[in-house]
Write a protein that holds these residues in place. Structure first.
Motif, PDB file in Angstrom:
ATOM      1  N   GLN A  38       6.249   4.550 -12.016  1.00 23.14           N
ATOM      2  CA  GLN A  38       5.167   5.132 -12.817  1.00 23.14           C
ATOM      3  C   GLN A  38       5.032   4.502 -14.202  1.00 23.14           C
ATOM      4  OE1 GLN A  38       2.924   7.596 -11.912  1.00 23.14           O
ATOM      5  NE2 GLN A  38       3.731   7.397  -9.838  1.00 23.14           N
TER       6      GLN A  38
ATOM      7  N   ARG B 227       0.181   5.513  -8.142  1.00 16.45           N
ATOM      8  CA  ARG B 227      -0.242   6.764  -7.490  1.00 16.45           C
ATOM      9  C   ARG B 227       0.291   6.843  -6.061  1.00 16.45           C
ATOM     10  NH1 ARG B 227      -5.784   6.096  -6.852  1.00 16.45           N
ATOM     11  NH2 ARG B 227      -5.279   5.445  -4.748  1.00 16.45           N
ATOM     12  N   ASP B 228       0.326   5.698  -5.366  1.00 13.22           N
ATOM     13  CA  ASP B 228       0.815   5.654  -3.990  1.00 13.22           C
ATOM     14  C   ASP B 228       2.337   5.627  -3.906  1.00 13.22           C
ATOM     15  OD1 ASP B 228      -1.830   5.648  -3.252  1.00 13.22           O
ATOM     16  OD2 ASP B 228      -1.875   3.528  -2.639  1.00 13.22           O
TER      17      ASP B 228
ATOM     18  N   ARG C 164      -2.400   1.141 -11.346  1.00 13.69           N
ATOM     19  CA  ARG C 164      -2.499   2.603 -11.298  1.00 13.69           C
ATOM     20  C   ARG C 164      -2.526   3.106  -9.853  1.00 13.69           C
ATOM     21  NH1 ARG C 164      -7.124   4.377 -13.101  1.00 13.69           N
ATOM     22  NH2 ARG C 164      -8.027   2.460 -13.881  1.00 13.69           N
ATOM     23  N   ARG C 165      -3.257   2.409  -8.972  1.00 15.36           N
ATOM     24  CA  ARG C 165      -3.316   2.822  -7.563  1.00 15.36           C
ATOM     25  C   ARG C 165      -1.947   2.688  -6.912  1.00 15.36           C
ATOM     26  NH1 ARG C 165      -6.087   0.463  -2.263  1.00 15.36           N
ATOM     27  NH2 ARG C 165      -5.289  -1.468  -3.123  1.00 15.36           N
TER      28      ARG C 165
END
Length: 196
Positions: A142, A136-137, A132-133
């Motif tokens: 996704q 997000r980055d 998830r990190r």
């Protein structure tokens, strides 16, 4: 007398598990259950009573490794580079799978019962924050899931287990999967191979 039986059962379980770990490391996930029983000094029925399925045995053998990988995922969350943290963890999962023949089999999904692997569930929980990190980055797509990545790793390690140098071949294929087959790099959301 019941206390003694429980103690005997615990000793049998520990002995079976120790022998199974050695046999799976030496012969892979299809190690003979009869041989495991014989070397452990118990009957086949005792092995099956403790481990009703091969998957149950493989998951028990892999338990400590799975826990170590879970701890490692937590440690890597502290790294500044989310892409490198995810790739480091995935590389370590590949190395574990290659080194311990039963881990990939324990992670593999049964077509009849997808996500029915305790090992895979534990790893998915541990690695989800890393994925998830990274998403997000913007360094991983996704829609990529931990389940996707574990399936990829199982495929790579299963395909390379009979290669003369399975560790090197699995690492090569893992890096190829990370880079993709296209020479284009630097696409937004793409995971780029590390320089190492």
């Amino acid at each position: 007398m019941p206390d003694r039986l429980r103690a005997d059962a615990r000793r049998n379980y520990a002995r079976i598990l120790a022998v199974a770990g050695e046999e799976v490391a030496a012969h892979g996930p299809n190690a003979s259950l009869e041989r495991i029983a014989r070397v452990a000094g118990v009957g086949s029925a005792t092995v099956r009573r403790h481990f009703p399925t091969r998957r149950a045995l493989l998951e028990a053998v892999a338990k400590d490794q799975i826990e170590a990988l879970g701890v490692r995922a937590g440690e890597l969350l502290g790294e500044a580079d989310s892409r490198e943290a995810l790739l480091t963890w995935l590389g370590e999962v590949v190395a574990y799978c290659v080194a311990t023949g039963g881990l990939a089999a324990a992670l593999a999904y049964d077509a009849e019962a997808v996500h029915d692997s305790a090992c895979a569930a534990d790893l998915m929980r541990a690695a989800d924050p890393l994925v998830r990190r990274a998403a997000r980055d913007g360094v991983v797509a996704q829609d990529v899931t931990v389940a996707d990545l574990l399936t990829l790793i199982v495929g790579i390690t299963t395909a390379t287990e009979r290669h003369p140098d399975p560790a090197a071949q699995a690492e090569r294929l893992f890096r190829l999967a990370v880079a993709g087959v296209s020479p284009l790099t630097g696409q937004p959301g793409s995971v780029q191979p590390s320089a190492s």
